[in-house]
Structures are given as C-alpha cells and as structure tokens.
Design an enzyme around this catalytic site. Structure first.
Site, PDB file in Angstrom:
ATOM      1  N   ARG A 182     -13.417   9.826  -9.960  1.00  0.00           N
ATOM      2  CA  ARG A 182     -13.672  10.263 -11.340  1.00  0.00           C
ATOM      3  C   ARG A 182     -12.950  11.569 -11.673  1.00  0.00           C
ATOM      4  NH1 ARG A 182     -14.613   5.913 -10.790  1.00  0.00           N
ATOM      5  NH2 ARG A 182     -16.509   4.712 -11.190  1.00  0.00           N
ATOM      6  N   SER A 233     -22.368   5.669 -17.783  1.00  0.00           N
ATOM      7  CA  SER A 233     -23.016   6.245 -16.603  1.00  0.00           C
ATOM      8  C   SER A 233     -22.966   7.767 -16.686  1.00  0.00           C
ATOM      9  CB  SER A 233     -22.302   5.762 -15.336  1.00  0.00           C
ATOM     10  OG  SER A 233     -22.908   6.285 -14.186  1.00  0.00           O
ATOM     11  N   GLU A 304     -20.977  12.900 -14.971  1.00  0.00           N
ATOM     12  CA  GLU A 304     -19.705  12.206 -15.149  1.00  0.00           C
ATOM     13  C   GLU A 304     -19.199  12.407 -16.572  1.00  0.00           C
ATOM     14  OE1 GLU A 304     -18.600   7.515 -15.049  1.00  0.00           O
ATOM     15  OE2 GLU A 304     -19.586   8.309 -13.265  1.00  0.00           O
TER      16      GLU A 304
END
Length: 309
Positions: A182, A233, A304
């Site tokens: 990520r 998410s 995130e």
C-alpha cells in the site's frame, strides 16, 4: 481590480482567469463531500478540473509559481477530508483519461477509473485484471498507493509511470517506483505527480476473463458494504497473518457507531457513512478501533485511507 477569494490561498482574479484560459473548469468554495466516496468533508476555496494533461501541468506550474498550496484528487475513493474548511486548492485528474492499447500493453491517463481500465483489458482480450475488477478509484490513485485486492496488487502489471516533478515530465520504470504494501515513491516524494501509467498484461480468452471478473464482483457485493458511502478498507494489514476485519469483528464491534459513522455489519474492516456522518465521527471511530485492537492484540493499526486536514 483584483480581489482575494481566500487570503490563505492568495487566489486572485488574474489567477482564476489564467486557469480558465488553461481549460480548467473552476468551482469556488466547493464542497469536498461532492467529490469523495465518503460523502463528507469541508469546503475548499477552489476545485479545478483541467480538461487535458497539458492543462493539468500548466495548472500545477501556475500554483507552484504563485506559492499556492494544492492537493491532487482522482476519484476520491480513498480520502477522508476533515469537516472544517480546508485552505488549499484541489486539482482533479478526472479528465486525464486517455487510453492507448499496443498489443499486450495499455497506456492510460491517471484519471481513468480502474474499472474502465479493466473493461478496456476485457475488450482487448487481455488477462491480468480479473481480481481487480470493481476496484474503486482512478489509475493514478491505484499506482500511488499500490492498491490491491484478492491477492492482486497494482505493481504486478506496471511497466512504466509518467510523472511530473514540478519542472519536468519524467518516466519511471517499475523498479524505480518503490512499490511496497500500500505504498510507492509517490507517497514520500510529494512533488511527483502521476500523469500516465503503462500496464503489461497477457492475451487470454475473453469469455474466461469476463467470467472471472463477474466472480470478483460477486465477491465484492457479498462481502463489502457497497450500498453505503465509504472509503473502502480503512486499515492496513499490520502483518501478513493479521486480518484486521476479523480482529475487529472478534471485539464485537460490527455495527458499532459513533454519530453517523458505523463499522460495517457486512465487513468489519470498513467504516461506512450510514447517513449524516461527519468526518469527526469517522475519526473518533478510527481511534476507538485502534485503541481496542491495541488493548487486545498489542497491535498498532495504521490507516490505509488518506486523511486531509
């Protein structure tokens, strides 16, 4: 006579006229809630949508020259803006959506939605994006954070990224992008702005690709709260064997709410706007979850999503 739109951003009539001449659509005192998936957040003094890549570069050059702070937005699927008015200009990539297919390679503008990219691959019988179908957001956003799902990550298919560093247009090969879980070089090098990305796929059977994409969308609808505004998410996985959604569910927090923000009853890794949520509600819920996970598992969660302040 020039007037100041907002003292903190030094946006004058002359600057607005110049941006207009560059081919930008301009929206003054714009609600970010209209541009992010969460459907919340405060106003920005100016929201600019350049109509071409050249117009985009000219816009960035002007803002840099005038010392005006700005942020880049794609499809707004991974952003949580705070409720208060924000002091910077927001520049959208949404019209930088050119597509060029060359055998097994697809070159696309940063503003193209990833879903459309998947459909381009399908139409050209190219395999590799089956697990990515339905991934929200833009191509630029996916590259920026190395978005992934169902065992697939953006980095797998990247060949090259064209970026603007504030002075020059540069090309970065896959090994120069610093992909990780990520993350990418674009998260640390804020002066680098993604303009285009080239992906390498492989020839496949169109019906097989289509059926696999349908399976992916079926999984999304079954397991994700797509019927509610959210930013996907919320938390990164702290380690490969730690499933954040499962951990949150084990704490009995599915359905737990603060204000209009709720931990999804369908997937505990998602926070949704169940109606009328404020960014403050979401931020409080994020901190609450972090505290509870830390207490039980001695694990520090990282978000995130991008929080804009």
């Amino acid at each position: 006579m020039d007037y100041m739109l907002n003292i903190s951003t030094n946006i004058t009539r002359k600057i607005l006229e110049t941006l207009w001449n560059y081919g930008c659509d301009l929206f003054l005192n714009e609600e970010l809630a209209d541009h992010v998936n969460f459907k919340l957040g405060g106003k920005v003094p100016l929201f600019a949508i350049p109509n071409s890549t050249n117009g985009f570069i000219e816009t960035i050059n002007l803002l840099n020259k005038e010392g005006i702070e700005f942020r880049i937005i794609g499809r707004g699927t991974n952003i949580l803006p705070v409720d208060e008015p924000l002091p910077y200009v927001v520049v959208s990539t949404e019209r930088m959506d050119d597509v060029f297919v060359d055998n097994e390679k697809i070159q696309v503008g940063a503003g193209l939605s990833f879903k459309k990219l998947c459909l381009v691959a399908l139409e050209n019988e190219l395999s590799g994006f089956e697990n990515a179908f339905g991934l929200p957001g833009s191509v630029g956003g996916a590259v920026y954070m190395n978005a992934g799902c169902y065992g697939w990550e953006t980095a797998e298919n990247i060949v090259e990224v064209v970026a603007f560093d504030g002075k020059d247009i540069i090309k970065l090969g896959k090994n120069e992008i610093g992909f990780g879980y990520r993350t990418s070089i674009f998260k640390s090098e804020k002066n680098l702005i993604i303009l285009q990305a080239t992906f390498k796929l492989k020839k496949g059977n169109k019906n097989e690709i289509y059926n696999l994409m349908l399976e992916t969308m079926k999984k999304r609808y079954e397991k994700q709260p797509l019927e509610f505004p959210s930013a996907g998410s919320v938390f990164k996985r702290p380690r490969p064997d730690f499933y954040v959604g499962t951990a949150i569910e084990s704490l009995g927090l599915k359905g737990f709410s603060i204000g209009g923000a709720q931990i999804s009853e369908k997937h505990a890794g998602f926070i949704i706007n169940k109606g009328g949520a404020k960014a403050e509600d979401v931020l409080k819920l994020i901190e609450y979850v972090k505290d509870k996970v830390r207490e039980k598992y001695n694990v520090e969660l990282e978000t995130e999503i991008e929080i804009w302040k």
